[in-house]
Motif scaffolding. Structure first.
Motif, PDB file in Angstrom:
ATOM      1  N   VAL A  48       0.890  -1.163   0.000  1.00 36.82           N
ATOM      2  CA  VAL A  48       0.000   0.000   0.000  1.00 36.82           C
ATOM      3  C   VAL A  48       0.926   1.210   0.000  1.00 36.82           C
ATOM      4  CG1 VAL A  48      -1.790   1.273   1.229  1.00 36.82           C
ATOM      5  CG2 VAL A  48      -1.820  -1.236   1.210  1.00 36.82           C
ATOM      6  N   SER A  49       0.999   1.856  -1.145  1.00 29.91           N
ATOM      7  CA  SER A  49       2.039   2.857  -1.366  1.00 29.91           C
ATOM      8  C   SER A  49       1.482   4.270  -1.430  1.00 29.91           C
ATOM      9  CB  SER A  49       2.778   2.559  -2.679  1.00 29.91           C
ATOM     10  OG  SER A  49       3.695   3.586  -2.990  1.00 29.91           O
ATOM     11  N   SER A  50       1.974   5.121  -0.540  1.00 28.72           N
ATOM     12  CA  SER A  50       1.735   6.554  -0.660  1.00 28.72           C
ATOM     13  C   SER A  50       2.712   7.093  -1.712  1.00 28.72           C
ATOM     14  CB  SER A  50       1.966   7.230   0.687  1.00 28.72           C
ATOM     15  OG  SER A  50       1.114   6.696   1.678  1.00 28.72           O
ATOM     16  N   GLY A  51       2.754   8.406  -1.873  1.00 28.77           N
ATOM     17  CA  GLY A  51       3.775   9.007  -2.716  1.00 28.77           C
ATOM     18  C   GLY A  51       3.323   9.543  -4.056  1.00 28.77           C
ATOM     19  N   ALA A  52       2.028   9.364  -4.422  1.00 25.25           N
ATOM     20  CA  ALA A  52       1.572   9.844  -5.726  1.00 25.25           C
ATOM     21  C   ALA A  52       1.659  11.361  -5.822  1.00 25.25           C
ATOM     22  CB  ALA A  52       0.141   9.375  -5.994  1.00 25.25           C
ATOM     23  N   VAL A  53       1.253  12.055  -4.764  1.00 32.01           N
ATOM     24  CA  VAL A  53       1.307  13.523  -4.779  1.00 32.01           C
ATOM     25  C   VAL A  53       2.755  14.000  -4.833  1.00 32.01           C
ATOM     26  CG1 VAL A  53       0.782  15.611  -3.455  1.00 32.01           C
ATOM     27  CG2 VAL A  53      -0.920  13.782  -3.616  1.00 32.01           C
ATOM     28  N   ALA A  54       3.632  13.359  -4.062  1.00 29.12           N
ATOM     29  CA  ALA A  54       5.056  13.719  -4.082  1.00 29.12           C
ATOM     30  C   ALA A  54       5.648  13.481  -5.469  1.00 29.12           C
ATOM     31  CB  ALA A  54       5.815  12.913  -3.032  1.00 29.12           C
ATOM     32  N   ALA A  55       5.277  12.367  -6.101  1.00 21.33           N
ATOM     33  CA  ALA A  55       5.766  12.073  -7.452  1.00 21.33           C
ATOM     34  C   ALA A  55       5.254  13.102  -8.446  1.00 21.33           C
ATOM     35  CB  ALA A  55       5.339  10.671  -7.866  1.00 21.33           C
ATOM     36  N   GLY A  56       4.006  13.516  -8.282  1.00 26.87           N
ATOM     37  CA  GLY A  56       3.443  14.526  -9.171  1.00 26.87           C
ATOM     38  C   GLY A  56       4.105  15.871  -9.015  1.00 26.87           C
ATOM     39  N   ARG A  57       4.393  16.233  -7.772  1.00 24.40           N
ATOM     40  CA  ARG A  57       5.062  17.512  -7.509  1.00 24.40           C
ATOM     41  C   ARG A  57       6.463  17.516  -8.135  1.00 24.40           C
ATOM     42  NH1 ARG A  57       3.172  21.093  -3.930  1.00 24.40           N
ATOM     43  NH2 ARG A  57       1.927  19.527  -2.833  1.00 24.40           N
ATOM     44  N   GLU A  58       7.129  16.370  -8.069  1.00 27.84           N
ATOM     45  CA  GLU A  58       8.465  16.242  -8.658  1.00 27.84           C
ATOM     46  C   GLU A  58       8.406  16.339 -10.180  1.00 27.84           C
ATOM     47  OE1 GLU A  58      12.128  12.972  -8.627  1.00 27.84           O
ATOM     48  OE2 GLU A  58      10.450  12.774  -7.226  1.00 27.84           O
ATOM     49  N   GLN A  59       7.356  15.792 -10.782  1.00 23.95           N
ATOM     50  CA  GLN A  59       7.221  15.810 -12.243  1.00 23.95           C
ATOM     51  C   GLN A  59       6.814  17.164 -12.779  1.00 23.95           C
ATOM     52  OE1 GLN A  59       8.820  12.817 -13.339  1.00 23.95           O
ATOM     53  NE2 GLN A  59       7.238  12.989 -14.905  1.00 23.95           N
ATOM     54  N   LEU A  60       6.017  17.908 -12.012  1.00 19.37           N
ATOM     55  CA  LEU A  60       5.427  19.156 -12.517  1.00 19.37           C
ATOM     56  C   LEU A  60       6.472  20.236 -12.759  1.00 19.37           C
ATOM     57  CD1 LEU A  60       2.672  20.334 -13.278  1.00 19.37           C
ATOM     58  CD2 LEU A  60       2.475  21.186 -10.931  1.00 19.37           C
ATOM     59  N   LEU A  61       7.492  20.288 -11.930  1.00 19.70           N
ATOM     60  CA  LEU A  61       8.610  21.225 -12.091  1.00 19.70           C
ATOM     61  C   LEU A  61       8.176  22.683 -12.065  1.00 19.70           C
ATOM     62  CD1 LEU A  61      10.686  19.376 -14.853  1.00 19.70           C
ATOM     63  CD2 LEU A  61      11.040  19.350 -12.368  1.00 19.70           C
ATOM     64  N   LYS A  62       7.099  22.983 -11.371  1.00 15.63           N
ATOM     65  CA  LYS A  62       6.681  24.377 -11.171  1.00 15.63           C
ATOM     66  C   LYS A  62       5.922  24.461  -9.861  1.00 15.63           C
ATOM     67  CE  LYS A  62       4.340  24.765 -15.005  1.00 15.63           C
ATOM     68  NZ  LYS A  62       3.482  25.338 -16.053  1.00 15.63           N
ATOM     69  N   PRO A  63       5.911  25.627  -9.238  1.00 14.20           N
ATOM     70  CA  PRO A  63       5.248  25.762  -7.935  1.00 14.20           C
ATOM     71  C   PRO A  63       3.773  25.382  -8.008  1.00 14.20           C
ATOM     72  CG  PRO A  63       6.584  27.701  -8.413  1.00 14.20           C
ATOM     73  CD  PRO A  63       6.551  26.895  -9.675  1.00 14.20           C
ATOM     74  N   CYS A  64       3.310  24.757  -6.934  1.00 13.28           N
ATOM     75  CA  CYS A  64       1.914  24.317  -6.880  1.00 13.28           C
ATOM     76  C   CYS A  64       1.433  24.413  -5.443  1.00 13.28           C
ATOM     77  CB  CYS A  64       1.808  22.886  -7.397  1.00 13.28           C
ATOM     78  SG  CYS A  64       0.135  22.232  -7.363  1.00 13.28           S
ATOM     79  N   GLY A  65       0.159  24.773  -5.259  1.00 11.04           N
ATOM     80  CA  GLY A  65      -0.410  24.934  -3.929  1.00 11.04           C
ATOM     81  C   GLY A  65      -0.679  23.602  -3.249  1.00 11.04           C
ATOM     82  N   ARG A  66      -1.347  23.660  -2.098  1.00  6.42           N
ATOM     83  CA  ARG A  66      -1.630  22.449  -1.329  1.00  6.42           C
ATOM     84  C   ARG A  66      -3.127  22.289  -1.057  1.00  6.42           C
ATOM     85  NH1 ARG A  66       2.964  20.054   0.538  1.00  6.42           N
ATOM     86  NH2 ARG A  66       4.884  21.281   0.370  1.00  6.42           N
ATOM     87  N   SER A  67      -3.960  22.892  -1.904  1.00  2.46           N
ATOM     88  CA  SER A  67      -5.409  22.735  -1.768  1.00  2.46           C
ATOM     89  C   SER A  67      -5.802  21.331  -2.234  1.00  2.46           C
ATOM     90  CB  SER A  67      -6.142  23.774  -2.600  1.00  2.46           C
ATOM     91  OG  SER A  67      -5.945  23.525  -3.983  1.00  2.46           O
ATOM     92  N   LEU A  68      -7.069  20.941  -1.979  1.00  3.65           N
ATOM     93  CA  LEU A  68      -7.542  19.623  -2.378  1.00  3.65           C
ATOM     94  C   LEU A  68      -7.427  19.424  -3.880  1.00  3.65           C
ATOM     95  CD1 LEU A  68      -8.915  16.906  -1.874  1.00  3.65           C
ATOM     96  CD2 LEU A  68     -11.122  18.081  -1.963  1.00  3.65           C
ATOM     97  N   ILE A  69      -7.853  20.423  -4.656  1.00  4.45           N
ATOM     98  CA  ILE A  69      -7.811  20.275  -6.112  1.00  4.45           C
ATOM     99  C   ILE A  69      -6.376  20.205  -6.614  1.00  4.45           C
ATOM    100  CG2 ILE A  69      -7.916  22.764  -6.582  1.00  4.45           C
ATOM    101  CD1 ILE A  69      -9.547  19.902  -8.625  1.00  4.45           C
TER     102      ILE A  69
END
Length: 367
Positions: A48-69
């Motif tokens: 059961v693996s967490s880390g999808a949001v962290a992986a997405g943040r690493e891929q996006l390569l630009k600042p992003c907020g922490r809201s639900l959306i």
């Protein structure tokens, strides 16, 4: 050699990132090596693996907020990347993986629960390692499990697992917060989860993930009631997964309780959220716990919430302690009409007779 077991390994975001903003692939390789060693020993492994949001943040390569959306968007980007990494790492050992994305709705509904269970068992039968995460990209608050600790407990019940390993950035459960109290000592074994222990668990330990020690305690309580041994240990520890299977046990172990054999009762432990509460008296509690009885109207003192016939409800005592949960045979309106009445009076009070049991013992699990 140990007999074959099903092991659920929950990996928190802090374990997969090492406390950074990026996935620590070197450590992920080490975790995969240990999982594959377990498979060599004849065990089945589920991640059961967490880390999808962290992986997405690493891929996006630009600042992003922490809201639900924002988090849902990052999960949509990162989930594919995360499973690709796991697939690549397990392939080094010639092991296939399969992805399952679940929400609370998949567990609440009995038919969907059985479908998820069948898929999970099929993956294990074909020697595939299931990689499971919550479907964060589309899940709303109403259908979210909310954290992968509790999700892993539900997965352990689905898989009829022997052990659940909750790997985190802490060594286990301590007598107080080790980050603020140098005298805090590790609790090696837990046989009973009470309010004092829940207070020790406190809140979230990191801003990277959604779960802290409190959610791990909730998960441990759910899983051990279904007959699963639970271990909370530090994911960065050397050979931590293998040690959890040996006498060199790290962290905190929660002893399993006697599990209900009926699959439907296991679903009641894992599945739907309660729609209401029925308050029962001491006599009814004794009959349920000591005689294996069903709940009759005579033992009911009150009902709270709005529920219908067939809904899941909690049975509580006068101090709001949950005694059992199960599927009610009466609505909340009907329960309040017949509470305290003898079985022979039910037909007269309701103008129809739906039977004597408010909750039948076959539709109930004791807590």
């Amino acid at each position: 050699m140990q007999r074959e077991q099903v092991i659920v390994v929950k990996l928190g975001t802090s374990v997969l990132t090492g406390g950074t903003d990026k996935l620590d692939k070197a450590h992920m390789v080490e975790l995969v090596r240990q999982c594959c060693e377990l498979k060599k020993q004849g065990h089945h492994v589920i991640l059961v693996s967490s880390g999808a949001v962290a992986a997405g943040r690493e891929q996006l390569l630009k600042p992003c907020g922490r809201s639900l959306i924002d988090k849902q968007m990052l999960a949509a980007i990162g989930q594919g990347q995360l499973i690709h990494i796991w697939q690549s790492l397990f392939a080094l050992y010639g092991v296939n993986v399969g992805q399952m994305l679940l929400t609370r709705a998949d567990v609440d509904d009995r038919e969907r629960y059985l479908n998820a269970r069948d898929t999970l068992n099929a993956l294990l039968n074909y020697d595939v390692v299931p990689i499971i995460n919550e479907n964060d990209a589309v899940a709303t608050s109403e259908i979210k499990v909310g954290d992968n600790d509790n999700l892993s407990a539900l997965v352990a019940i689905l898989a009829n697992a022997n052990k659940l390993l909750l790997l985190t950035d802490q060594e286990g459960l301590f007598t107080s917060d080790p980050r603020t109290n140098a005298d805090a000592t590790l609790i090696g074994e837990v046989t009973h989860i009470n309010d004092e222990l829940r207070q020790l668990a406190g809140g979230s330990g990191t801003n990277l993930g959604t779960g802290g020690m409190a959610t791990k305690l909730q998960a441990a309580d759910i899983a051990r009631r279904a007959g699963v041994e639970v271990i909370i240990a530090k994911g960065a520890g050397k050979n931590v997964i293998l040690k959890c299977m040996s006498d060199e046990l790290p962290g905190t172990r929660f002893l399993k309780l006697t599990a209900p054999k009926d699959g439907r009762k296991k679903w009641l432990l894992a599945g739907p959220k309660s729609n209401g509460q029925i308050v029962i008296d001491a006599g009814a509690i004794g009959a349920l716990q000591n005689k294996g009885a069903s709940l009759l109207a005579k033992g009911v003192t009150n009902a709270f919430g709005r529920f219908e016939r067939g809904d899941l409800i909690d049975l509580i005592d006068t101090k709001n302690q949950v005694i059992a949960r199960g599927l009610t045979r009466f609505s909340s309106t009907e329960v309040n009409k017949i509470k305290g009445a003898h079985s022979s009076q039910i037909g007269q009070l309701l103008d129809y007779d739906s039977g004597a049991e408010v909750l039948h013992r076959d539709d109930m699990v004791l807590l």
